[in-house]
Design an enzyme around this catalytic site. Structure first.
Site, PDB file in Angstrom:
ATOM      1  N   ASP A  55       0.836  -1.200   0.000  1.00 34.62           N
ATOM      2  CA  ASP A  55       0.000   0.000   0.000  1.00 34.62           C
ATOM      3  C   ASP A  55       0.871   1.251   0.000  1.00 34.62           C
ATOM      4  O   ASP A  55       1.647   1.483   0.930  1.00 34.62           O
ATOM      5  CB  ASP A  55      -0.904   0.001   1.238  1.00 34.62           C
ATOM      6  CG  ASP A  55      -1.819   1.217   1.291  1.00 34.62           C
ATOM      7  OD1 ASP A  55      -3.004   1.079   0.953  1.00 34.62           O
ATOM      8  OD2 ASP A  55      -1.352   2.305   1.690  1.00 34.62           O
ATOM      9  N   TYR A  86       2.930   9.942  -0.468  1.00 33.48           N
ATOM     10  CA  TYR A  86       4.091   9.381   0.225  1.00 33.48           C
ATOM     11  C   TYR A  86       5.389   9.610  -0.543  1.00 33.48           C
ATOM     12  O   TYR A  86       6.471   9.455   0.013  1.00 33.48           O
ATOM     13  CB  TYR A  86       3.930   7.868   0.440  1.00 33.48           C
ATOM     14  CG  TYR A  86       2.696   7.444   1.171  1.00 33.48           C
ATOM     15  CD1 TYR A  86       1.894   8.342   1.883  1.00 33.48           C
ATOM     16  CD2 TYR A  86       2.299   6.101   1.161  1.00 33.48           C
ATOM     17  CE1 TYR A  86       0.754   7.917   2.548  1.00 33.48           C
ATOM     18  CE2 TYR A  86       1.166   5.676   1.829  1.00 33.48           C
ATOM     19  CZ  TYR A  86       0.385   6.589   2.511  1.00 33.48           C
ATOM     20  OH  TYR A  86      -0.747   6.164   3.163  1.00 33.48           O
ATOM     21  N   LYS A 103      -2.868   5.712  -3.906  1.00 37.53           N
ATOM     22  CA  LYS A 103      -3.915   6.693  -3.643  1.00 37.53           C
ATOM     23  C   LYS A 103      -3.549   8.004  -4.333  1.00 37.53           C
ATOM     24  O   LYS A 103      -2.365   8.349  -4.414  1.00 37.53           O
ATOM     25  CB  LYS A 103      -4.071   6.939  -2.137  1.00 37.53           C
ATOM     26  CG  LYS A 103      -4.119   5.668  -1.305  1.00 37.53           C
ATOM     27  CD  LYS A 103      -4.110   5.965   0.184  1.00 37.53           C
ATOM     28  CE  LYS A 103      -3.680   4.774   0.979  1.00 37.53           C
ATOM     29  NZ  LYS A 103      -2.241   4.459   0.856  1.00 37.53           N
ATOM     30  N   HIS A 153      -7.543   9.717  -1.916  1.00 39.54           N
ATOM     31  CA  HIS A 153      -6.869   9.690  -0.615  1.00 39.54           C
ATOM     32  C   HIS A 153      -7.611  10.450   0.467  1.00 39.54           C
ATOM     33  O   HIS A 153      -7.557  10.082   1.636  1.00 39.54           O
ATOM     34  CB  HIS A 153      -5.445  10.235  -0.768  1.00 39.54           C
ATOM     35  CG  HIS A 153      -4.499   9.768   0.298  1.00 39.54           C
ATOM     36  ND1 HIS A 153      -3.140   9.860   0.168  1.00 39.54           N
ATOM     37  CD2 HIS A 153      -4.704   9.201   1.505  1.00 39.54           C
ATOM     38  CE1 HIS A 153      -2.551   9.374   1.250  1.00 39.54           C
ATOM     39  NE2 HIS A 153      -3.492   8.973   2.077  1.00 39.54           N
ATOM     40  N   PRO A 195      -3.398   0.774  12.153  1.00 40.48           N
ATOM     41  CA  PRO A 195      -3.938  -0.341  12.939  1.00 40.48           C
ATOM     42  C   PRO A 195      -3.411  -0.380  14.374  1.00 40.48           C
ATOM     43  O   PRO A 195      -4.066  -0.953  15.254  1.00 40.48           O
ATOM     44  CB  PRO A 195      -3.499  -1.583  12.159  1.00 40.48           C
ATOM     45  CG  PRO A 195      -2.331  -1.135  11.336  1.00 40.48           C
ATOM     46  CD  PRO A 195      -2.627   0.286  10.982  1.00 40.48           C
ATOM     47  N   GLY A 223      -2.908   2.408  16.080  1.00 34.26           N
ATOM     48  CA  GLY A 223      -3.315   3.665  16.704  1.00 34.26           C
ATOM     49  C   GLY A 223      -2.172   4.629  16.936  1.00 34.26           C
ATOM     50  O   GLY A 223      -2.235   5.467  17.843  1.00 34.26           O
ATOM     51  N   SER A 241       6.495  -1.017   8.843  1.00 34.41           N
ATOM     52  CA  SER A 241       7.728  -1.042   9.619  1.00 34.41           C
ATOM     53  C   SER A 241       8.901  -1.022   8.646  1.00 34.41           C
ATOM     54  O   SER A 241       8.787  -1.518   7.524  1.00 34.41           O
ATOM     55  CB  SER A 241       7.820  -2.292  10.504  1.00 34.41           C
ATOM     56  OG  SER A 241       9.036  -2.282  11.226  1.00 34.41           O
ATOM     57  N   GLU A 298       7.240 -10.272  12.462  1.00 34.40           N
ATOM     58  CA  GLU A 298       6.320 -10.390  13.599  1.00 34.40           C
ATOM     59  C   GLU A 298       4.887 -10.076  13.162  1.00 34.40           C
ATOM     60  O   GLU A 298       3.944 -10.809  13.486  1.00 34.40           O
ATOM     61  CB  GLU A 298       6.749  -9.438  14.711  1.00 34.40           C
ATOM     62  CG  GLU A 298       5.814  -9.394  15.915  1.00 34.40           C
ATOM     63  CD  GLU A 298       6.206  -8.307  16.909  1.00 34.40           C
ATOM     64  OE1 GLU A 298       5.306  -7.767  17.584  1.00 34.40           O
ATOM     65  OE2 GLU A 298       7.417  -7.996  17.012  1.00 34.40           O
TER      66      GLU A 298
END
Length: 265
Positions: free
Chosen positions: A43, A48, A73, A104, A182, A184, A226, A234
């Protein structure tokens, strides 16, 4: 990997890799690491400034284009600028088609923007189109004016802002809900939250894994970001366990219905 089926009939991986705030010079490496770990849903966005890095990573992977689900977007206002941006995104991503393109955010002429997306969708350049950061009234306005129902709504959604009313609305309209932020943005010291941590201990999972598992069990697509390969791994390791109904209820109880910026979209 689990999938959701969009109203176009396309399969979309329920877990993706987001590249928001990844510097352009680091994007190719980060996306390459994510692909090596098994991510196939990437995504990005015009805003960006790292679409080109995503495109380089996809090409460098050597994998067939059809293995990937690519979302980008547009932040352009109006038909003409959006037509140009669609072509620019195709060049940056080094592809003949984009799996999903979203408006967007709400800008002055978002109807003109959506018109350009709908036209490119009919031409096959965009396999699906949708919206991001829109409210119910604005979505209904789009649906009243255009024949193409948005395939996806990507809005803020996390443990503390679970978007129940919006998710019910999108479900009724056949629109797939997708979560940005996700985790927060780390609000309320979320990674040390005692309720989430206790649930994680039961399953031998981290707080981040419990959060992502909760979101996908709610039928929501998540796109964590990340730049660290170990954290990417993870986040990806959430398909080997399932939260119990009692644990899902406990996590639903953490909802505060308050977004990070005070909005309720």
């Amino acid at each position: 990997m689990d999938y959701v089926t969009l109203n176009t009939g396309a399969k979309m991986p329920i877990l993706g890799f987001g590249v928001y705030q990844i510097p352009p010079e680091e994007t190719e490496r980060a996306v390459g690491d994510a692909i090596a770990l098994g991510y196939r849903h990437i995504d990005t966005a015009q805003y960006y400034r790292n679409e080109a890095g995503v495109g380089h990573a996809l090409k460098a992977s050597g994998l067939p284009r059809e293995e990937f689900f690519i979302t980008t977007k547009v932040g352009t206002s109006g038909y003409r600028d959006t037509k140009h941006q669609i072509e620019r995104a195709l060049r940056h991503l080094q592809t003949d088609y984009i799996d999903l393109m979203l408006v967007h955010w709400v800008m002055s002429d978002y109807h003109g923007t959506y018109q350009a997306l709908e036209e490119a969708h009919r031409e096959g350049k965009l396999r699906a189109i949708g919206l991001s950061n829109f409210n119910q009234r604005q979505i209904q306005g789009i649906m009243a004016q255009f024949a193409t129902v948005p395939a996806v709504l990507q809005n803020e959604m996390h443990i503390f802002h679970q978007q129940n009313a919006m998710r019910e609305f999108t479900k009724e309209k056949g629109i797939q809900f997708e979560s940005w932020a996700p985790f927060g943005e780390g609000a309320h010291d979320i990674f040390n939250h005692p309720v989430i941590a206790q649930i994680g201990t039961k399953y031998g999972k981290t707080v981040a894994q419990v959060i992502l598992r909760f979101i996908i069990q709610e039928g929501v697509v998540a796109i964590p970001k990340s730049i660290r390969k170990e954290r990417m791994a993870e986040n990806f390791a959430i398909f080997d366990f399932e939260l119990s109904p009692a644990d899902m209820a406990a996590l639903r109880h953490l909802n505060e219905d308050r977004g990070l910026f005070g909005w309720n979209n």
